[in-house]
Design an enzyme around this catalytic site. Structure first.
Site, mmCIF file in Angstrom:
data_model
loop_
_atom_site.group_PDB
_atom_site.id
_atom_site.type_symbol
_atom_site.label_atom_id
_atom_site.label_comp_id
_atom_site.label_asym_id
_atom_site.label_seq_id
_atom_site.Cartn_x
_atom_site.Cartn_y
_atom_site.Cartn_z
ATOM 1 N N TYR A 156 0.833 -1.207 0.000
ATOM 2 C CA TYR A 156 0.000 0.000 0.000
ATOM 3 C C TYR A 156 0.870 1.261 0.000
ATOM 4 C CZ TYR A 156 -3.684 -3.312 1.399
ATOM 5 O OH TYR A 156 -4.558 -4.373 1.457
ATOM 6 N N LYS A 212 6.670 -13.870 3.127
ATOM 7 C CA LYS A 212 6.733 -14.767 1.970
ATOM 8 C C LYS A 212 8.163 -14.703 1.436
ATOM 9 C CE LYS A 212 4.584 -17.405 -1.078
ATOM 10 N NZ LYS A 212 4.130 -18.763 -0.750
ATOM 11 N N ASP A 264 1.063 -18.123 3.376
ATOM 12 C CA ASP A 264 0.059 -19.101 2.926
ATOM 13 C C ASP A 264 -0.122 -20.200 3.982
ATOM 14 O OD1 ASP A 264 2.693 -19.617 2.246
ATOM 15 O OD2 ASP A 264 2.258 -20.574 0.337
ATOM 16 N N ASP A 282 -3.671 -7.253 6.372
ATOM 17 C CA ASP A 282 -5.042 -6.909 5.986
ATOM 18 C C ASP A 282 -5.853 -8.193 5.753
ATOM 19 O OD1 ASP A 282 -7.200 -5.432 5.215
ATOM 20 O OD2 ASP A 282 -6.332 -4.640 3.374
ATOM 21 N N ASP A 292 -8.931 -10.262 8.270
ATOM 22 C CA ASP A 292 -10.320 -10.590 7.909
ATOM 23 C C ASP A 292 -10.591 -12.079 8.151
ATOM 24 O OD1 ASP A 292 -10.894 -7.975 7.199
ATOM 25 O OD2 ASP A 292 -11.993 -8.545 5.389
#
Ligand code: NAD
Length: 327
Positions: A123, A168, A199, A223, A227
């Protein structure tokens, strides 16, 4: 304390007034500075936030934020991202503790916090949009990684002293850099740490959530994982967050403006009310913060809940029941 109040759009305009009525129940000496910012403002004026708004916000100690609908304009820059940058709110703290009596889709025994880097990564805002190709530059700096790792270590120190660094690094050079800075900070602070590829983390968080205490990660991964964690605690309507910098702080539910239920008066106000709790903790009003937590658990136990939790009560019914218990 001076607090900028930004309800924003959609259910932000419903849950934030409810949360403020709970705050008012304590009669604390808080000056509120109301601001109209967001998509509705953009529709009327062509801009979602102005320099004057930002100047007013900077005169406050912190911000209570509802939610803002993304403006349908390819040149629009997210108001929330702008505020995170302008106020340098680099640490997004998202606690995930199951509330009593909420039906969960997974194991109940967990209590972890996601510490998401909030100002860079995917971002960064450095983007190019061409006819046949688009680029987003993922920026990870030593300063940004070190300060978020320091925040996470500080939090871990107050909890179980266990840090999980999520990245990652097997694919992204920027993530091996993030990982290396974080491990260095953890070692320096004497915090035990482990690493997870994002992952694998998305999978293991559901299967073994009790293994985790403080999770530190980059902006986009934080982010998405939060969720997922919101689903694990019973839904977006229950999850608060704090955006913390060295000078300012902004408190907000993690959900968006939910246009599908906006205007119906049925949005769950608990995420916004728990965001007020986080603000009170930040300001040192620990007793009031604890009484909010107790009252929230009690209203859920009493079955006074909105439709997302299987109830028939309205946003205002829930906040009124919480206020009654506090009083
Ligand atoms: P959303 O979080 O608004 O809604 C996702 C789903 O969760 C919807 O079904 C909604 O009804 C439900 N939900 C969310 N909050 C709830 C609550 N308090 N009570 C009951 N149900 C709730 O996400 P979205 O639909 O992807 O986004 C809608 C708009 O909000 C978009 O414009 C998006 O860009 C924006 N958004 C803003 C923020 C923010 O301001 N912090 C965060 C996320 C999305």
């Amino acid at each position: 304390m001076k607090v900028a109040i930004i309800p924003g759009d959609g259910i932000g305009k419903e849950v934030l007034p409810s949360a403020l009525s709970v705050l008012d129940a304590f009669g604390l000496d808080i000056e509120k500075v109301p601001l109209k910012i967001g998509y509705d403002k953009w529709k009327k004026t062509g801009s979602a936030i102005t320099d004057d708004d930002i100047a007013l916000i900077k005169q406050c100690d912190c911000v209570l934020f509802g939610a803002i609908t993304t403006v349908p304009d390819p040149n629009y820059r997210s108001v929330l991202m702008l505020l995170r940058k302008e106020l340098d709110l680099y640490a997004n703290i998202r606690p995930f503790t199951p509330l009593e009596k909420v039906k969960l889709p997974c194991a109940r025994k967990f209590d972890f916090v996601i510490v998401r880097e909030n100002t860079e990564g995917m971002y960064s805002g450095v983007e190019e949009l061409h006819e046949d190709v688009a680029y987003t530059t993922r920026i990870i700096t030593r300063k940004g990684s070190a300060r978020i790792a320091e925040k996470a270590c500080k939090l871990a120190n107050m909890r179980k002293k266990e840090l999980t660094i999520v990245h990652k690094a097997n694919v992204l050079k920027s993530d091996s850099f993030f990982r290396d800075v974080c491990t260095g900070v953890a070692k320096k602070n004497g915090i035990a740490y482990n690493e997870m590829l994002v992952d694998a983390m998305a999978y293991d968080m559901i299967l073994h959530p009790g293994k985790y205490d403080v999770i530190v990660t980059t902006n986009l991964f934080g982010d998405i994982l939060s969720d997922e964690a919101a689903a694990m605690v019973g839904g977006l309507g229950l999850c608060p967050s704090a955006n913390i910098g060295d000078k300012y702080a902004l408190f907000e539910p993690i959900h968006g403006s939910a246009p599908d239920i906006a205007g119906k008066g049925i949005a769950n106000p608990i995420a916004a009310i728990l965001s007020v709790k986080m603000m009170l903790e930040y300001a040192g009003h620990t007793r009031e913060a604890i009484s909010i937590f107790i009252a929230v658990n009690k209203v859920i136990d009493m079955g006074i809940v909105t439709p997302d939790l299987g109830g028939t009560y309205s946003t205002i019914d829930v906040s009124n029941a919480i206020i009654k218990l506090i009083r």
